[in-house]
Scaffold this motif. Structure first.
Motif, PDB file in Angstrom:
ATOM      1  N   HIS A  75       1.271  18.995 -14.240  1.00 37.28           N
ATOM      2  CA  HIS A  75       1.532  17.610 -13.824  1.00 37.28           C
ATOM      3  C   HIS A  75       2.018  17.487 -12.385  1.00 37.28           C
ATOM      4  CE1 HIS A  75       0.864  16.360 -17.913  1.00 37.28           C
ATOM      5  NE2 HIS A  75       1.714  17.289 -18.315  1.00 37.28           N
ATOM      6  N   GLY A  76       2.157  18.607 -11.676  1.00 35.98           N
ATOM      7  CA  GLY A  76       2.628  18.576 -10.305  1.00 35.98           C
ATOM      8  C   GLY A  76       4.113  18.890 -10.203  1.00 35.98           C
ATOM      9  N   ALA A  77       4.544  19.260  -9.007  1.00 36.32           N
ATOM     10  CA  ALA A  77       5.950  19.591  -8.764  1.00 36.32           C
ATOM     11  C   ALA A  77       6.229  19.539  -7.268  1.00 36.32           C
ATOM     12  CB  ALA A  77       6.280  20.987  -9.304  1.00 36.32           C
ATOM     13  N   LYS A  78       7.509  19.331  -6.939  1.00 34.50           N
ATOM     14  CA  LYS A  78       7.979  19.424  -5.559  1.00 34.50           C
ATOM     15  C   LYS A  78       9.273  20.211  -5.564  1.00 34.50           C
ATOM     16  CE  LYS A  78       6.116  15.196  -3.533  1.00 34.50           C
ATOM     17  NZ  LYS A  78       6.491  13.881  -2.955  1.00 34.50           N
ATOM     18  N   MET A  79       9.409  21.066  -4.547  1.00 35.01           N
ATOM     19  CA  MET A  79      10.640  21.826  -4.440  1.00 35.01           C
ATOM     20  C   MET A  79      11.094  21.938  -2.992  1.00 35.01           C
ATOM     21  SD  MET A  79       8.933  25.341  -5.686  1.00 35.01           S
ATOM     22  CE  MET A  79       7.883  24.434  -6.781  1.00 35.01           C
ATOM     23  N   PHE A  80      12.395  22.042  -2.838  1.00 33.69           N
ATOM     24  CA  PHE A  80      13.029  22.257  -1.548  1.00 33.69           C
ATOM     25  C   PHE A  80      13.250  23.756  -1.410  1.00 33.69           C
ATOM     26  CE2 PHE A  80      16.887  22.740   1.041  1.00 33.69           C
ATOM     27  CZ  PHE A  80      16.516  22.022   2.168  1.00 33.69           C
ATOM     28  N   GLU A  81      12.840  24.324  -0.295  1.00 30.50           N
ATOM     29  CA  GLU A  81      12.907  25.775  -0.129  1.00 30.50           C
ATOM     30  C   GLU A  81      13.463  26.131   1.242  1.00 30.50           C
ATOM     31  OE1 GLU A  81       9.474  28.890   0.755  1.00 30.50           O
ATOM     32  OE2 GLU A  81       9.304  28.041  -1.251  1.00 30.50           O
ATOM     33  N   VAL A  82      14.326  27.136   1.258  1.00 33.35           N
ATOM     34  CA  VAL A  82      14.862  27.681   2.500  1.00 33.35           C
ATOM     35  C   VAL A  82      14.549  29.172   2.506  1.00 33.35           C
ATOM     36  CG1 VAL A  82      16.919  28.088   3.905  1.00 33.35           C
ATOM     37  CG2 VAL A  82      16.714  25.981   2.561  1.00 33.35           C
ATOM     38  N   ARG A  83      13.886  29.620   3.556  1.00 34.31           N
ATOM     39  CA  ARG A  83      13.587  31.040   3.756  1.00 34.31           C
ATOM     40  C   ARG A  83      14.400  31.518   4.942  1.00 34.31           C
ATOM     41  NH1 ARG A  83       7.021  31.568   3.417  1.00 34.31           N
ATOM     42  NH2 ARG A  83       6.835  31.134   1.190  1.00 34.31           N
ATOM     43  N   TYR A  84      15.042  32.682   4.793  1.00 26.68           N
ATOM     44  CA  TYR A  84      15.858  33.196   5.890  1.00 26.68           C
ATOM     45  C   TYR A  84      15.948  34.718   5.826  1.00 26.68           C
ATOM     46  CZ  TYR A  84      19.440  33.137   2.212  1.00 26.68           C
ATOM     47  OH  TYR A  84      20.129  33.324   1.042  1.00 26.68           O
ATOM     48  N   THR A  85      16.291  35.298   6.964  1.00 27.40           N
ATOM     49  CA  THR A  85      16.521  36.730   7.046  1.00 27.40           C
ATOM     50  C   THR A  85      18.018  36.956   7.094  1.00 27.40           C
ATOM     51  OG1 THR A  85      16.370  36.662   9.440  1.00 27.40           O
ATOM     52  CG2 THR A  85      14.346  37.167   8.237  1.00 27.40           C
ATOM     53  N   GLN A  86      18.409  38.165   6.766  1.00 23.28           N
ATOM     54  CA  GLN A  86      19.830  38.488   6.807  1.00 23.28           C
ATOM     55  C   GLN A  86      19.978  39.823   7.508  1.00 23.28           C
ATOM     56  OE1 GLN A  86      21.845  37.932   3.108  1.00 23.28           O
ATOM     57  NE2 GLN A  86      23.509  39.283   3.658  1.00 23.28           N
ATOM     58  N   ALA A  87      20.742  39.838   8.580  1.00 24.37           N
ATOM     59  CA  ALA A  87      20.951  41.073   9.332  1.00 24.37           C
ATOM     60  C   ALA A  87      21.759  42.052   8.488  1.00 24.37           C
ATOM     61  CB  ALA A  87      21.695  40.768  10.631  1.00 24.37           C
TER      62      ALA A  87
END
Length: 124
Positions: A105-117
């Motif tokens: 039926h569909g979907a929406k999501m909030f996403e954060v991609r990050y690196t970590q030293a």
């Protein structure tokens, strides 16, 4: 020195266009809210149109952290045989296998991609 994502005060997400994801999958698109071009960190809204199936991409693994919050709709994780719905969230460390998914039926999501030293890079 790593540069941060650009500075933004509140703006309507409706003003940010959805574009096909890479690699492209029919019905899967993203609205990039902020991106750091130097390290690839991204904040985005990921949209599954009804009927989207990411099986052609198989399961995913990547070299960055990813935090995801589903705020609309649902999808089935085909590898886990589980349905995830609005209100569910995930934190995925680098290398964690996830997907593929199907969204009836569909979907929406909030996403954060990050690196970590690691500690050697920060002097800790």
């Amino acid at each position: 020195m790593i540069m941060a994502k650009p500075e933004f005060e509140f703006s309507p997400t409706s003003a940010v266009p959805f574009t096909p994801c890479n690699p492209p999958i029919d019905g899967l698109s993203e609205a990039i809210l902020a991106r750091n071009e130097e390290d690839g960190t991204v904040t985005r809204i990921l949209k599954f149109e009804p009927g989207t199936d990411t099986s052609p991409n198989g399961a995913l693994r990547h070299d960055f952290w990813e935090e995801v919050f589903i705020f609309e709709g649902s999808f089935v994780d085909q590898r886990l045989n589980r349905t995830f719905r609005a209100g569910d969230w995930a934190t995925r460390p680098p290398g964690m296998e996830h997907g593929p998914w199907v969204s009836e039926h569909g979907a929406k999501m909030f996403e954060v991609r990050y690196t970590q030293a690691d500690a050697s890079e920060t002097g800790a």
